[in-house]
Design an enzyme around this catalytic site. Structure first.
Site, PDB file in Angstrom:
ATOM      1  N   HIS A  77     -16.721   4.251  -4.921  1.00  0.00           N
ATOM      2  CA  HIS A  77     -15.920   5.435  -4.608  1.00  0.00           C
ATOM      3  C   HIS A  77     -16.115   6.527  -5.658  1.00  0.00           C
ATOM      4  O   HIS A  77     -15.243   7.372  -5.861  1.00  0.00           O
ATOM      5  CB  HIS A  77     -14.430   5.091  -4.480  1.00  0.00           C
ATOM      6  CG  HIS A  77     -14.108   4.350  -3.232  1.00  0.00           C
ATOM      7  ND1 HIS A  77     -12.822   3.962  -2.897  1.00  0.00           N
ATOM      8  CD2 HIS A  77     -14.882   3.926  -2.207  1.00  0.00           C
ATOM      9  CE1 HIS A  77     -12.836   3.329  -1.743  1.00  0.00           C
ATOM     10  NE2 HIS A  77     -14.077   3.298  -1.295  1.00  0.00           N
TER      11      HIS A  77
ATOM     12  N   CYS B 172     -19.174  -1.753  -0.180  1.00  0.00           N
ATOM     13  CA  CYS B 172     -18.245  -0.739   0.307  1.00  0.00           C
ATOM     14  C   CYS B 172     -18.909   0.029   1.433  1.00  0.00           C
ATOM     15  O   CYS B 172     -20.108   0.319   1.373  1.00  0.00           O
ATOM     16  CB  CYS B 172     -17.861   0.207  -0.820  1.00  0.00           C
ATOM     17  SG  CYS B 172     -16.788   1.580  -0.294  1.00  0.00           S
ATOM     18  N   ASP B 173     -18.131   0.384   2.450  1.00  0.00           N
ATOM     19  CA  ASP B 173     -18.719   1.074   3.600  1.00  0.00           C
ATOM     20  C   ASP B 173     -18.581   2.593   3.534  1.00  0.00           C
ATOM     21  O   ASP B 173     -19.065   3.291   4.420  1.00  0.00           O
ATOM     22  CB  ASP B 173     -18.104   0.562   4.903  1.00  0.00           C
ATOM     23  CG  ASP B 173     -16.630   0.921   5.045  1.00  0.00           C
ATOM     24  OD1 ASP B 173     -16.004   1.248   4.035  1.00  0.00           O
ATOM     25  OD2 ASP B 173     -16.112   0.858   6.172  1.00  0.00           O
TER      26      ASP B 173
ATOM     27  N   ASN C 199     -10.592  -4.170  -1.126  1.00  0.00           N
ATOM     28  CA  ASN C 199     -10.384  -3.097  -2.100  1.00  0.00           C
ATOM     29  C   ASN C 199      -9.403  -3.503  -3.191  1.00  0.00           C
ATOM     30  O   ASN C 199      -8.652  -4.465  -3.014  1.00  0.00           O
ATOM     31  CB  ASN C 199      -9.859  -1.854  -1.366  1.00  0.00           C
ATOM     32  CG  ASN C 199     -10.975  -0.989  -0.835  1.00  0.00           C
ATOM     33  OD1 ASN C 199     -11.997  -0.821  -1.494  1.00  0.00           O
ATOM     34  ND2 ASN C 199     -10.802  -0.439   0.358  1.00  0.00           N
TER      35      ASN C 199
ATOM     36  N   TYR D 158     -14.715  10.407  -2.175  1.00  0.00           N
ATOM     37  CA  TYR D 158     -13.567  10.021  -2.990  1.00  0.00           C
ATOM     38  C   TYR D 158     -13.497  10.777  -4.308  1.00  0.00           C
ATOM     39  O   TYR D 158     -12.459  10.758  -4.977  1.00  0.00           O
ATOM     40  CB  TYR D 158     -13.593   8.507  -3.265  1.00  0.00           C
ATOM     41  CG  TYR D 158     -13.006   7.688  -2.148  1.00  0.00           C
ATOM     42  CD1 TYR D 158     -11.722   7.166  -2.241  1.00  0.00           C
ATOM     43  CD2 TYR D 158     -13.734   7.441  -0.991  1.00  0.00           C
ATOM     44  CE1 TYR D 158     -11.177   6.420  -1.210  1.00  0.00           C
ATOM     45  CE2 TYR D 158     -13.200   6.697   0.050  1.00  0.00           C
ATOM     46  CZ  TYR D 158     -11.928   6.186  -0.066  1.00  0.00           C
ATOM     47  OH  TYR D 158     -11.392   5.453   0.958  1.00  0.00           O
TER      48      TYR D 158
ATOM     49  N   ARG E 179      -0.937   8.068   3.807  1.00  0.00           N
ATOM     50  CA  ARG E 179      -2.005   7.457   4.603  1.00  0.00           C
ATOM     51  C   ARG E 179      -1.564   6.137   5.237  1.00  0.00           C
ATOM     52  O   ARG E 179      -1.937   5.821   6.368  1.00  0.00           O
ATOM     53  CB  ARG E 179      -3.235   7.243   3.706  1.00  0.00           C
ATOM     54  CG  ARG E 179      -4.394   6.510   4.345  1.00  0.00           C
ATOM     55  CD  ARG E 179      -5.055   7.286   5.446  1.00  0.00           C
ATOM     56  NE  ARG E 179      -6.106   6.479   6.062  1.00  0.00           N
ATOM     57  CZ  ARG E 179      -6.551   6.648   7.292  1.00  0.00           C
ATOM     58  NH1 ARG E 179      -6.060   7.599   8.063  1.00  0.00           N
ATOM     59  NH2 ARG E 179      -7.501   5.878   7.776  1.00  0.00           N
TER      60      ARG E 179
ATOM     61  N   ARG F  12       0.836  -1.196   0.000  1.00  0.00           N
ATOM     62  CA  ARG F  12       0.000   0.000   0.000  1.00  0.00           C
ATOM     63  C   ARG F  12       0.877   1.255   0.000  1.00  0.00           C
ATOM     64  O   ARG F  12       0.584   2.233  -0.690  1.00  0.00           O
ATOM     65  CB  ARG F  12      -0.932   0.007   1.208  1.00  0.00           C
ATOM     66  CG  ARG F  12      -1.763   1.286   1.307  1.00  0.00           C
ATOM     67  CD  ARG F  12      -2.740   1.266   2.461  1.00  0.00           C
ATOM     68  NE  ARG F  12      -3.454   2.530   2.553  1.00  0.00           N
ATOM     69  CZ  ARG F  12      -4.475   2.754   3.379  1.00  0.00           C
ATOM     70  NH1 ARG F  12      -4.889   1.808   4.193  1.00  0.00           N
ATOM     71  NH2 ARG F  12      -5.079   3.929   3.398  1.00  0.00           N
TER      72      ARG F  12
END
Length: 442
Positions: free
Chosen positions: A202, A171-172, A149, A265, A285, A95
């Site tokens: 998103h 997706c939350d 994701n 997003y 992040r 990531r």
């Protein structure tokens, strides 16, 4: 309700979100009773940090529920009713790469959007397909709720590669925003809202939000969002800086189309220059999560294990996990609850590609989601959706065909990337970084 109890598998048991899901399951026993809870992860050491603490919790609060954690697929996926999939292929190390390589080239570095999302998508596809195959082999009647994701790319891949599987991609993020909407208008929670929403994952917009009496809440919400975004100000002490910025920036995204309310997003696509200018390429992040949530979750698990008791455990249910349990309940008891899912369009948004994987409200019951019609996308939204959907399709083309050109096209088409040469420079660097995860591109 009847007297059935369900067996649940959390695939990605080592995730920092796992304790919140367990807390929700325990708090929802009347709504959704379970008889067995299992964790599955291919990283035994990481999973053990979570599982050892949860074993103590389960013994103290739900000794009647069988609990186990395993790295063996047959043990994990046998005798399962619901699989909750939350895997991260490549973990935080990759990531970080997804975020930092694009930023070196002056492009947004984010885990689900732009080049970072494309890179993550190519890693996630085989991992999620593997889980689907395990479920179909060992518990063919189970349902998988996948929130691994990047959900848009994973959903397009499962549509093509496992078209008959019982996987529902979710997706939350819209759920978290609707919880904020409820607070803004003074309602208890998102389930008190009746909404219309459409887009890609998103990448969507609310066109109508009402309470259960039919009262239109859009004017009140728009007035608030125009000034504050979705930021709840003094209601959120200790919120991470990146999320504060994201929620506030929704005000600028909203300004582009004041007839709707946007997903947060969209800031990455509509204000990429702003995002890059306000990013620290040396502290992204990922670094924030590792220093924050990951450290907190693993620290709390270690404390529980050291004390030998979970009586004062600090984990709580979250909107992320309550949404998943709502979905399980709706399927298990055929409630026809209105919930969001990422599904083949097939007319839900009438003027968008029928094969696009759109995120729209559905009625959930025993046969899964039944899509609701959201009408036509407005011209602005249709243009954005069409472009982004083509990006996602090209990524899956690249995966299937092992095609360098298709992946270059995907990165070049992406609204976040300024031109094809920058796309190529990022892609070439990403290929080296992902050599252990991506198919060999030709």
């Amino acid at each position: 309700m009847d007297d059935r109890k369900f067996s649940v598998l959390i695939a990605g048991g080592g995730s920092t979100y796992t304790p919140g899901i367990v807390m929700t399951l325990l708090e929802s026993q009347k709504q959704f009773p379970i008889r067995k809870l299992k964790f599955y992860d291919n990283d035994a050491a990481r999973q053990k940090k979570i599982a050892d603490a949860i074993a103590i919790l389960m013994k103290e609060r739900a000794p009647e529920v069988e609990f186990l954690a395993t790295t063996d697929p047959e043990t994990a996926f046998s005798d399962v009713d619901f699989v909750m999939a939350q895997i991260r292929v490549g973990k935080y190390a990759m990531r970080s790469v997804d975020e930092k390589i694009p930023l070196k080239h002056g492009v947004v570095g984010q885990e689900t959007t732009g080049p970072g999302g494309i890179a993550y998508g190519l890693r996630s596809i085989p991992g999620v397909i593997e889980l689907v195959d395990y479920m179909e082999q060992y518990s063919p009647n189970a349902w998988m709720l996948n929130y691994s994701n990047p959900a848009a790319i994973v959903a397009e891949a499962t549509r093509r590669l496992r078209p008959n599987s019982r996987i529902i991609n979710i997706c939350d993020m819209p759920i978290a925003i609707m919880d904020r909407m409820a607070k803004i208008v003074g309602l208890p929670g998102r389930n008190d809202l009746v909404f219309r929403y459409y887009g890609l994952n998103h990448f969507g917009w609310w066109t109508d939000v009402r309470d259960k009496t039919g009262r239109d809440l859009m004017p009140q919400l728009k007035a608030y969002v125009a000034k504050n975004g979705y930021w709840l100000q003094d209601q959120e002490p200790g919120k991470e800086a990146s999320w504060i910025s994201t929620y506030k920036k929704a005000a600028d995204v909203y300004a582009l189309d004041p007839t709707t309310l946007p997903n947060t997003y969209l800031k990455y696509y509509l204000y990429p220059k702003y995002v890059v200018e306000h990013a620290d390429p040396n502290y992204t992040r990922t670094d924030e999560v590792e220093a924050g949530r990951e450290k907190t979750v693993f620290g709390e698990c270690a404390r529980v294990v050291a004390n030998g008791t979970a009586k004062d455990i600090q984990f709580q249910a979250s909107n992320h996990s309550t949404y998943i349990v709502d979905l399980c309940t709706a399927i298990a008891y055929d409630t026809k609850q209105r919930l969001l899912a990422i599904i083949p369009n097939e007319g839900a948004v009438a003027n968008i590609d029928p094969e696009a994987m759109v995120e729209v409200p559905c009625l959930f019951g025993a046969n899964g989601p039944e899509r609701l019609s959201m009408g036509n996308a407005a011209t602005f939204q249709k243009g954005l959706i069409t472009e982004q959907n083509c990006v996602e399709k090209l990524v899956v083309d690249a995966y299937e065909q092992h095609s360098y050109i298709k992946l270059w096209e995907a990165m070049s088409l992406c609204k976040i990337v300024p031109d094809a040469q920058v796309a190529k420079d990022i892609l070439d660097e990403m290929i080296v970084a992902n050599k252990d995860f991506w198919p060999e591109l030709k």
